[in-house]
Design an enzyme around this catalytic site. Sequence first.
Site, PDB file in Angstrom:
ATOM      1  N   GLU A  58     -23.728 -41.410  -1.182  1.00  0.00           N
ATOM      2  CA  GLU A  58     -23.032 -40.316  -0.516  1.00  0.00           C
ATOM      3  C   GLU A  58     -23.730 -38.992  -0.797  1.00  0.00           C
ATOM      4  OE1 GLU A  58     -18.502 -41.950   0.019  1.00  0.00           O
ATOM      5  OE2 GLU A  58     -18.887 -40.807  -1.787  1.00  0.00           O
ATOM      6  N   CYS A 116     -25.192 -31.137  -1.537  1.00  0.00           N
ATOM      7  CA  CYS A 116     -24.989 -31.801  -2.824  1.00  0.00           C
ATOM      8  C   CYS A 116     -25.546 -33.210  -2.682  1.00  0.00           C
ATOM      9  CB  CYS A 116     -23.488 -31.825  -3.124  1.00  0.00           C
ATOM     10  SG  CYS A 116     -23.086 -32.691  -4.640  1.00  0.00           S
ATOM     11  N   CYS A 121     -24.104 -44.541 -11.321  1.00  0.00           N
ATOM     12  CA  CYS A 121     -24.522 -43.729 -12.465  1.00  0.00           C
ATOM     13  C   CYS A 121     -24.264 -44.510 -13.743  1.00  0.00           C
ATOM     14  CB  CYS A 121     -23.727 -42.415 -12.490  1.00  0.00           C
ATOM     15  SG  CYS A 121     -24.262 -41.281 -13.798  1.00  0.00           S
ATOM     16  N   CYS A 138     -19.095 -41.141 -17.740  1.00  0.00           N
ATOM     17  CA  CYS A 138     -18.200 -40.084 -18.200  1.00  0.00           C
ATOM     18  C   CYS A 138     -16.767 -40.518 -17.876  1.00  0.00           C
ATOM     19  CB  CYS A 138     -18.551 -38.764 -17.530  1.00  0.00           C
ATOM     20  SG  CYS A 138     -20.218 -38.223 -17.998  1.00  0.00           S
ATOM     21  N   CYS A 153     -15.031 -39.552 -14.423  1.00  0.00           N
ATOM     22  CA  CYS A 153     -15.825 -39.524 -13.183  1.00  0.00           C
ATOM     23  C   CYS A 153     -15.817 -40.893 -12.502  1.00  0.00           C
ATOM     24  CB  CYS A 153     -17.261 -39.108 -13.507  1.00  0.00           C
ATOM     25  SG  CYS A 153     -18.341 -39.086 -12.069  1.00  0.00           S
ATOM     26  N   SER A 166     -23.505 -30.311 -18.138  1.00  0.00           N
ATOM     27  CA  SER A 166     -22.130 -30.814 -18.147  1.00  0.00           C
ATOM     28  C   SER A 166     -21.667 -30.928 -19.589  1.00  0.00           C
ATOM     29  CB  SER A 166     -22.077 -32.185 -17.460  1.00  0.00           C
ATOM     30  OG  SER A 166     -22.276 -32.026 -16.081  1.00  0.00           O
TER      31      SER A 166
HETATM   32  N1  SAH Z   1     -24.757 -36.460 -13.591  1.00  0.00           N
HETATM   33  C1  SAH Z   1     -24.795 -35.044 -13.417  1.00  0.00           C
HETATM   34  C2  SAH Z   1     -24.427 -34.580 -12.015  1.00  0.00           C
HETATM   35  C3  SAH Z   1     -23.212 -35.204 -11.378  1.00  0.00           C
HETATM   36  S1  SAH Z   1     -21.649 -34.534 -11.215  1.00  0.00           S
HETATM   37  C4  SAH Z   1     -23.890 -34.371 -14.417  1.00  0.00           C
HETATM   38  O1  SAH Z   1     -23.078 -35.048 -15.028  1.00  0.00           O
HETATM   39  O2  SAH Z   1     -24.029 -33.169 -14.626  1.00  0.00           O
HETATM   40  C5  SAH Z   1     -21.502 -32.856 -11.134  1.00  0.00           C
HETATM   41  C6  SAH Z   1     -20.351 -32.343 -12.005  1.00  0.00           C
HETATM   42  O3  SAH Z   1     -19.056 -32.863 -11.612  1.00  0.00           O
HETATM   43  C7  SAH Z   1     -20.529 -32.729 -13.477  1.00  0.00           C
HETATM   44  O4  SAH Z   1     -20.324 -31.616 -14.287  1.00  0.00           O
HETATM   45  C8  SAH Z   1     -19.436 -33.747 -13.650  1.00  0.00           C
HETATM   46  O5  SAH Z   1     -19.060 -33.884 -14.997  1.00  0.00           O
HETATM   47  C9  SAH Z   1     -18.339 -33.187 -12.774  1.00  0.00           C
HETATM   48  N2  SAH Z   1     -17.256 -34.145 -12.526  1.00  0.00           N
HETATM   49  C10 SAH Z   1     -17.317 -35.494 -12.578  1.00  0.00           C
HETATM   50  N3  SAH Z   1     -16.109 -36.028 -12.303  1.00  0.00           N
HETATM   51  C11 SAH Z   1     -15.268 -35.000 -12.058  1.00  0.00           C
HETATM   52  C12 SAH Z   1     -13.902 -34.911 -11.689  1.00  0.00           C
HETATM   53  N4  SAH Z   1     -13.161 -36.010 -11.513  1.00  0.00           N
HETATM   54  N5  SAH Z   1     -13.370 -33.699 -11.501  1.00  0.00           N
HETATM   55  C13 SAH Z   1     -14.124 -32.580 -11.645  1.00  0.00           C
HETATM   56  N6  SAH Z   1     -15.430 -32.598 -11.976  1.00  0.00           N
HETATM   57  C14 SAH Z   1     -15.997 -33.788 -12.178  1.00  0.00           C
END
Ligand code: SAH
Length: 371
Positions: free
Chosen positions: A95, A117, A124, A128, A131, A228
């Site tokens: 996506e 984006c 991934c 986390c 996520c 992050s």
């Molecule tokens: N892998 C990279 C980029 C992907 S996501 C990273 O982790 O930085 C981009 C941002 O969205 C990251 O800061 C991630 O932690 C955040 N994110 C992931 N899940 C989320 C959620 N459910 N709500 C808000 N932000 C989220």
Amino acid sequence: MHTTTRPNVADMELHELEQALEAAGTQRFHARQIFRWMHKRGVTEFSRMSDLSLELRAQLDAAFRIDTPDIVRLDRSIDGTTKFLLRLADGRQIESVCIPEAIAGQDSADEGRLTFCISTQVGCAMRCAFCLTGNMGIDRNLTAGEIAGQVRVLARELHVIGARFNIVLMGMGEPLHNYDATMKALRILGDEHGLAVSPRRVTLSTVGVLPALERLATEPLMPNLAISLHATTEDQRDALVPINRKYGLKELLDACRRFPLTRRARITFEYVMLKDVNDTPADARRLVALLSGIKGKVNLLPLNEAPGIPFKRPDDARVNAFAKILSDRGVTVSVRKSRGRDIRAACGQLITETARSRAPGQRLAVLMEGL
Ligand code: SAH
């Protein structure tokens, strides 16, 4: 047979295409023309590259291919955000999202423009805790051509090829877990004969894969950096961002302190806000202390809730109180407006339909198939 072995021009930087053309017995200067067609005009059939001779077009067709992600589905949010489901040459899906204004907190050269984006991996590996993409696990890395290809396809579909736009590597995947392809994609996107996207308009977001972050510090073409962070103690970050068990918070912040920044640049620290987990005044004060001595700013991301994610979004008052503690102590802070939530295009909500519709056990089977 023949088809699969033809080199893929989408994966090539200009100098590689020049070499490939020479090796195929044609003139290297055609590389610039081909680059312009592909990247500037979104034309990916050699037969339509009308400033090349018919003979050359046929020759190119026989010798090369240009893989381009197909648009499977396009969802438009009421806020103007568009989410694309793209199919790659091997059938896997990713996506990408187009957001009609810059993401708050992003250090872009021009605020208020379109932001793409884009994804760097299918799934991934970082897992986390909050996520959805992480929930899905990793299938494979994207190639440079597939990363840059998302921009090519989105820009063409939305008729914005000539416009200036920002790119955030905040889609599916961890860019520093797919370092070489990501950096190569940025070089392809930055080429003056292609889309010419300056690194100042690109933001790379990472959980902080430390060896790769150290490598990034030495790159000639430097995107803006977003970290992050999400937590203020080692224990809390171990639980939320598992890679912290390998590369801890302290080491990560030390690396940020050493990170070479141009005069005006600052590192963005992303901080997802989870109700009653990391949103207390004590967390805010610890965050201020942790960031002292770093040229940074904080971008608060109130959680985008999703089924299967065991956390809640704090209310606005809580978010604002947290932000105020930061700003009262001199830390620049912004709150990310969530975009495209109605079409599940918001941060942490990108997950391909195949994975979405399957139970976790079945999902694993899908991942295994790809190995
Ligand atoms: N892998 C990279 C980029 C992907 S996501 C990273 O982790 O930085 C981009 C941002 O969205 C990251 O800061 C991630 O932690 C955040 N994110 C992931 N899940 C989320 C959620 N459910 N709500 C808000 N932000 C989220």
